[in-house]
Design a protein around this motif. Structure first.
Motif, mmCIF file in Angstrom:
data_model
loop_
_atom_site.group_PDB
_atom_site.id
_atom_site.type_symbol
_atom_site.label_atom_id
_atom_site.label_comp_id
_atom_site.label_asym_id
_atom_site.label_seq_id
_atom_site.Cartn_x
_atom_site.Cartn_y
_atom_site.Cartn_z
ATOM 1 N N LEU A 118 0.830 -1.210 0.000
ATOM 2 C CA LEU A 118 0.000 0.000 0.000
ATOM 3 C C LEU A 118 0.863 1.258 0.000
ATOM 4 N N TRP A 119 1.932 1.247 0.783
ATOM 5 C CA TRP A 119 2.804 2.431 0.852
ATOM 6 C C TRP A 119 3.547 2.671 -0.451
ATOM 7 N N GLU A 120 3.839 1.632 -1.188
ATOM 8 C CA GLU A 120 4.452 1.828 -2.510
ATOM 9 C C GLU A 120 3.556 2.691 -3.383
ATOM 10 N N GLN A 121 2.259 2.484 -3.295
ATOM 11 C CA GLN A 121 1.317 3.290 -4.070
ATOM 12 C C GLN A 121 1.156 4.683 -3.466
ATOM 13 N N ILE A 122 1.161 4.766 -2.149
ATOM 14 C CA ILE A 122 1.048 6.063 -1.478
ATOM 15 C C ILE A 122 2.180 6.994 -1.893
ATOM 16 N N GLU A 123 3.387 6.460 -1.970
ATOM 17 C CA GLU A 123 4.555 7.274 -2.325
ATOM 18 C C GLU A 123 4.435 7.882 -3.719
ATOM 19 N N GLN A 124 3.560 7.325 -4.548
ATOM 20 C CA GLN A 124 3.416 7.819 -5.925
ATOM 21 C C GLN A 124 2.279 8.824 -6.096
ATOM 22 N N ARG A 125 1.536 9.096 -5.011
ATOM 23 C CA ARG A 125 0.353 9.948 -5.121
ATOM 24 C C ARG A 125 0.654 11.378 -4.685
ATOM 25 N N ASP A 126 0.465 12.326 -5.598
ATOM 26 C CA ASP A 126 0.659 13.738 -5.271
ATOM 27 C C ASP A 126 -0.426 14.250 -4.330
ATOM 28 N N GLU A 127 -1.565 13.545 -4.269
ATOM 29 C CA GLU A 127 -2.665 13.999 -3.416
ATOM 30 C C GLU A 127 -2.417 13.714 -1.939
ATOM 31 N N ILE A 128 -1.370 12.946 -1.628
ATOM 32 C CA ILE A 128 -1.099 12.559 -0.244
ATOM 33 C C ILE A 128 0.175 13.244 0.254
ATOM 34 N N ASP A 129 0.045 13.972 1.344
ATOM 35 C CA ASP A 129 1.200 14.481 2.074
ATOM 36 C C ASP A 129 1.409 13.601 3.298
ATOM 37 N N LEU A 130 2.653 13.546 3.765
ATOM 38 C CA LEU A 130 3.009 12.667 4.875
ATOM 39 C C LEU A 130 3.596 13.443 6.037
ATOM 40 N N VAL A 131 3.176 13.066 7.236
ATOM 41 C CA VAL A 131 3.834 13.512 8.465
ATOM 42 C C VAL A 131 4.275 12.253 9.194
ATOM 43 N N ILE A 132 5.583 12.108 9.368
ATOM 44 C CA ILE A 132 6.154 10.903 9.980
ATOM 45 C C ILE A 132 6.833 11.287 11.296
ATOM 46 N N ALA A 133 6.708 10.402 12.272
ATOM 47 C CA ALA A 133 7.432 10.536 13.551
ATOM 48 C C ALA A 133 7.114 11.844 14.260
ATOM 49 N N ASP A 134 5.850 12.163 14.338
ATOM 50 C CA ASP A 134 5.404 13.323 15.092
ATOM 51 C C ASP A 134 4.380 12.851 16.117
ATOM 52 N N SER A 135 4.187 13.596 17.158
ATOM 53 C CA SER A 135 3.248 13.187 18.211
ATOM 54 C C SER A 135 2.057 14.137 18.250
ATOM 55 N N ILE A 136 0.887 13.569 18.526
ATOM 56 C CA ILE A 136 -0.353 14.331 18.556
ATOM 57 C C ILE A 136 -0.505 14.995 19.918
ATOM 58 N N GLN A 137 -0.793 16.290 19.904
ATOM 59 C CA GLN A 137 -0.936 17.063 21.127
ATOM 60 C C GLN A 137 -2.388 17.386 21.463
ATOM 61 N N ALA A 138 -3.197 17.684 20.452
ATOM 62 C CA ALA A 138 -4.572 18.117 20.726
ATOM 63 C C ALA A 138 -5.439 17.898 19.503
ATOM 64 N N LEU A 139 -6.742 17.820 19.770
ATOM 65 C CA LEU A 139 -7.759 17.665 18.729
ATOM 66 C C LEU A 139 -8.845 18.687 19.010
#
Length: 422
Positions: free
Chosen positions: A126-147
């Motif tokens: 699935l990630w192989e396809q994700i890496e090819q999509r301009d419509e998807i931005d990625l945030v990796i290794a970050d922590s959620i603080q609030a919603l």
């Protein structure tokens, strides 16, 4: 070039939290439908592949519906180019009752009953396809603080990235979902007081492309067919035996597996890494709030003995995507609660039914009363002779019980047209 950057000034259609199998499928499906997506995940999966890699501890038994979803998402070649194994039969029996129930693909005029695939392979494909999509931005290794809910959407505050906004937040962050907790959505839970020991083993005899399940006093034991004579095991036992099972050396572990399986595949000649996890049924009290939807394990967990966990999660994401596409076609906001309630009504009841059905099997096959033993002694031989009922049950398991989402029932071409799969 990495797709990671700061996106605090962008407005997304969807933020998907969790890039495991179900979350990655959700992000990819939404991107293919031209939604702008931000995917938030703690770890970027390793996409490198070596055919000599040892088998992973965690595997899934994919149904036909899940196969269609993954093919429609373009991820199936990434699975096939790594490794997977079709199984053509299931054999179920009880240690205290004569006879067995055999489910066969031939009886359904199918090539197989599904595929056993390592979870990491599904995610990587699935990630192989994700890496090819301009419509998807990625945030990796970050922590959620609030919603925070906004008047026209939802805001997620991340420690490094800052605040990101979207019309809809999809929580696919697992059984211990942080998003579910931040949204103050309660859980209905039931502790099975069991654990599952999982891993891969090689046996003396061939598994015959068959999944074998034996019901025992301490809980079920299953072999899930993989390549050659390799099988993934699912060995269920009371929680108090978990440390004992993990403390066994390889020789002792092999002997205990042979005993648990009734020696059906002969001696266990090789064992690999194993893990154990406790079993708890969880069901979110609600799947949706304004601008928020839960899918997969964030919404529900189930007793894994029928291997339905990831399959239910993929049906969740496909159903949610259908609802979002219908809302867009009707020019309705995709984050509106009345829109999202369509998804909740579609999936919550079906998931609850599967959960309770698995608990019913667990209750019936617990060898704790003489009456249950007598019932099983009469039930198993009778069930194997009821061809129509067996085939109906297997058809439901293969394709999903309720009305199937588009990705699970049809082939979706690049222009969005739908054609029935053969």
């Amino acid at each position: 070039m990495s797709k990671e950057q700061t996106f605090t000034k962008k407005r997304y259609d969807l933020i998907v939290v969790g890039g495991g199998m179900v979350g990655a499928a959700m992000a990819l499906g939404a991107a293919q439908a031209n939604f702008k997506v931000l995917l938030v995940e703690r770890y970027r999966p390793n996409l490198d592949w070596d055919k000599h890699q040892v088998y992973d501890v965690r595997v899934s038994a994919l149904t036909r519906a899940s196969e269609r979803i993954l093919k429609n998402l373009g991820a199936w070649p990434g699975i096939a180019n790594r490794r997977f194994h079709p199984f053509v039969r299931m054999r179920v029996w009880d240690e205290s009752a004569p006879g067995e129930v055999v489910f066969s693909a031939m009886d359904l005029d199918e090539e197989n009953l599904g595929y056993t695939v390592e979870n990491r392979i599904i995610q990587a494909a699935l990630w192989e396809q994700i890496e090819q999509r301009d419509e998807i931005d990625l945030v990796i290794a970050d922590s959620i603080q609030a919603l925070d809910e906004l008047s026209d959407g939802i805001a997620l505050t991340l420690e490094k990235t800052g605040q990101v906004r979207a019309e809809l937040l999809v929580a696919a962050d697992g059984a211990f979902s942080q998003i579910r907790e931040l949204a103050f959505i309660g859980l209905d839970t039931h502790d099975y007081e069991q654990c599952a020991v999982v891993g891969c083993v090689k046996t003396e005899k061939s598994h015959e492309d068959t999944c074998w399940q034996r019901y025992r006093k301490d809980g079920p034991f299953a072999y899930l067919a993989m390549a050659d004579n390799v099988s993934s095991i699912a060995w269920y036992m009371p929680n108090e035996k978990k440390e004992w099972a993990l403390s066994l050396n390889d020789v002792e572990f092999a002997r205990e597996i042979e005993a648990a399986s009734g020696g059906r595949l002969g001696k266990v000649v090789q064992v690999a890494e194993r893990q154990a996890f406790s079993l708890v049924r969880r069901h979110a009290e609600q799947y949706v709030k304004p601008h928020l939807a839960l899918i997969g394990d964030a919404a529900h967990t189930i007793h894994p003995q029928a291997g339905q966990g990831v399959n239910l999660g993929l049906l969740d994401m496909a159903a949610l995507l259908d609802v979002l596409l219908a809302a867009r076609a009707e020019q309705k906001p995709i984050g509106k609660r009345t829109v999202l309630r369509r998804y909740e009504r579609w999936r919550r009841g079906d998931n609850a039914l599967v959960q309770r059905s698995m608990e019913g099997f667990d209750w019936l096959f617990k060898q704790d009363t003489e009456l249950k033993t007598l019932v099983r002694q009469g039930l198993l031989p009778l069930a194997d002779r009821m061809g129509f009922m067996k085939n109906w049950l297997m058809g439901q398991a293969l394709n999903g019980r309720s009305a199937s989402p588009s990705l699970a029932s049809r082939f979706v071409d690049r222009d969005g047209d739908l054609r029935k799969l053969g």
